[in-house]
Write an enzyme that holds these catalytic residues in place. Structure first.
Site, PDB file in Angstrom:
ATOM      1  CE  LYS A  58      -3.626  -2.614   2.175  1.00 35.82           C
ATOM      2  NZ  LYS A  58      -4.489  -2.905   3.471  1.00 35.82           N
ATOM      3  CD  GLN A 102      -3.316  -4.648   6.535  1.00 38.96           C
ATOM      4  OE1 GLN A 102      -3.499  -3.418   5.960  1.00 38.96           O
ATOM      5  NE2 GLN A 102      -3.826  -5.728   6.058  1.00 38.96           N
ATOM      6  CG  ASP A 125      -9.239  -0.364   5.086  1.00 35.39           C
ATOM      7  OD1 ASP A 125      -9.070  -0.633   3.949  1.00 35.39           O
ATOM      8  OD2 ASP A 125      -8.570  -0.693   5.809  1.00 35.39           O
TER       9      ASP A 125
HETATM   10  N1  GUN Z   1      -6.426  -7.130   6.430  1.00 35.57           N
HETATM   11  C1  GUN Z   1      -7.206  -7.913   5.214  1.00 35.57           C
HETATM   12  N2  GUN Z   1      -7.334  -7.088   4.285  1.00 35.57           N
HETATM   13  C2  GUN Z   1      -7.292  -5.938   4.770  1.00 35.57           C
HETATM   14  C3  GUN Z   1      -7.684  -4.591   4.150  1.00 35.57           C
HETATM   15  O1  GUN Z   1      -8.165  -4.623   3.087  1.00 35.57           O
HETATM   16  N3  GUN Z   1      -7.744  -3.467   5.269  1.00 35.57           N
HETATM   17  C4  GUN Z   1      -6.909  -3.698   6.377  1.00 35.57           C
HETATM   18  N4  GUN Z   1      -7.303  -2.570   7.094  1.00 35.57           N
HETATM   19  N5  GUN Z   1      -6.799  -4.858   7.031  1.00 35.57           N
HETATM   20  C5  GUN Z   1      -7.009  -5.803   6.197  1.00 35.57           C
END
Ligand code: GUN
Length: 298
Positions: A58, A102, A125
């Site tokens: 990211k 995350q 998100d």
């Molecule tokens: N864990 C697995 N996929 C994601 C996601 O798209 N965003 C976040 N914040 N955590 C995750």
């Protein structure tokens, strides 16, 4: 039986690259106009290999398209209070347009409490109940990144979803459940007749075999076998499980939910793992971050 050569890869990497180029152009234009550059922050707690890989990707995507990024890393033992205080700071920090925490978080931290603490206007998100509620009501808000990425992948590859039978396997809050709602909406992509299957579903094989579009998000390698797939179906594999691979220096490889060799013989389109849904999730997060800035009128 469909000729294997008729099968086409739904190439998430190429599609995401196109989105990244568009976003890079948007950033250039903003710079030219003297406008603020989008700034994404990401919080990661602990040292889970998968989470580190995703968050690094990211941050890398931000760098590639010219977004600003801030990575905040905490040890596994960080207290909920410290994390909550950081979220409050990020909510108030005008230089940050959007941020993510995350998941998963360590056991001693309440994920729901953390999610609720994020300002919905910065929740890129799309996990906050306000954004999930807006999604259900088809109001403007942030869509969760993986479901939004899958919709974008279908759209940009001209996959017709109108009136199709779609089976989503896996009912997680961040993928299966929102995806089932989005694909059932009166929109394009959308207008599917959606079945949300899960661990308690009876006759899963028969249900999957009825799918024109089959999406698996259960996190079990090779869970979807050839006998579960209708000839000519579109197959989307959301799984990304790390499995041991001694032939690689790093000792592991990513495996999807779909038994690729068998299923690719039968389907019309299939997403590879890696290079399918993963890059689209990241592209969606970038789209949401630019949108967060634009919605603030900056
Ligand atoms: N864990 C697995 N996929 C994601 C996601 O798209 N965003 C976040 N914040 N955590 C995750």
């Amino acid at each position: 039986m469909a000729d294997k050569t008729n099968m086409q890869l739904l190439d998430g990497k190429t599609t995401a690259d196109a989105i990244r180029r568009e976003l890079a152009e948007a950033v250039k234009l903003r710079k030219k106009e003297g406008k603020k550059i989008p700034h994404l922050a990401a919080i990661i707690v602990g040292y889970d290999g998968g989470s580190i890989t995703y968050v690094s990707a990211k941050v890398k995507a931000c760098n590639q398209i010219g977004f600003e990024s801030t990575l905040i890393q905490y040890d596994e033992s960080v207290s909920e209070e410290v994390l909550m205080n950081k979220i409050k700071t990020l909510n108030e920090d005008k230089s940050i347009d959007g941020f993510i925490v995350q998941l998963p978080l360590p056991q001693h931290i309440d994920e729901l409490k953390v999610t609720l603490a994020i300002d919905p206007a910065k929740d890129v998100d799309g996990f906050h109940p306000v954004n999930l509620g807006k999604m259900v009501l088809n109001l403007p808000g942030f869509l969760p990144a993986t479901p939004a990425g899958i919709l974008e992948l279908l759209k940009r590859n001209n996959i017709d979803t109108q009136g199709k039978n779609c089976v989503v396997v896996g009912r997680s809050n961040i993928v299966g459940t929102p995806l089932s709602i989005l694909l059932g909406r009166n929109s394009d992509p959308g207008n599917c007749t959606v079945t949300l299957a899960h661990s308690k579903t009876n006759n899963l094989k028969e249900i999957c075999r009825n799918a024109d579009i089959l999406i698996s998000a259960v996190g079990k390698p090779e869970f979807i076998t050839g006998d579960m797939v209708k000839e000519g179906a579109v197959v989307i594999d959301v799984g990304t499980t790390r499995v041991t691979d001694a032939s690689r220096q790093r000792g592991w490889k990513l495996r999807g939910d779909v038994k690729f060799d068998e299923v690719s013989e039968k389907c019309s389109f299939i997403t590879p793992v890696p290079g399918g849904v993963g890059p689209m999730t990241i592209a969606s997060l970038m789209i949401n971050t630019l949108k967060a800035l634009e919605l603030r009128g900056k």
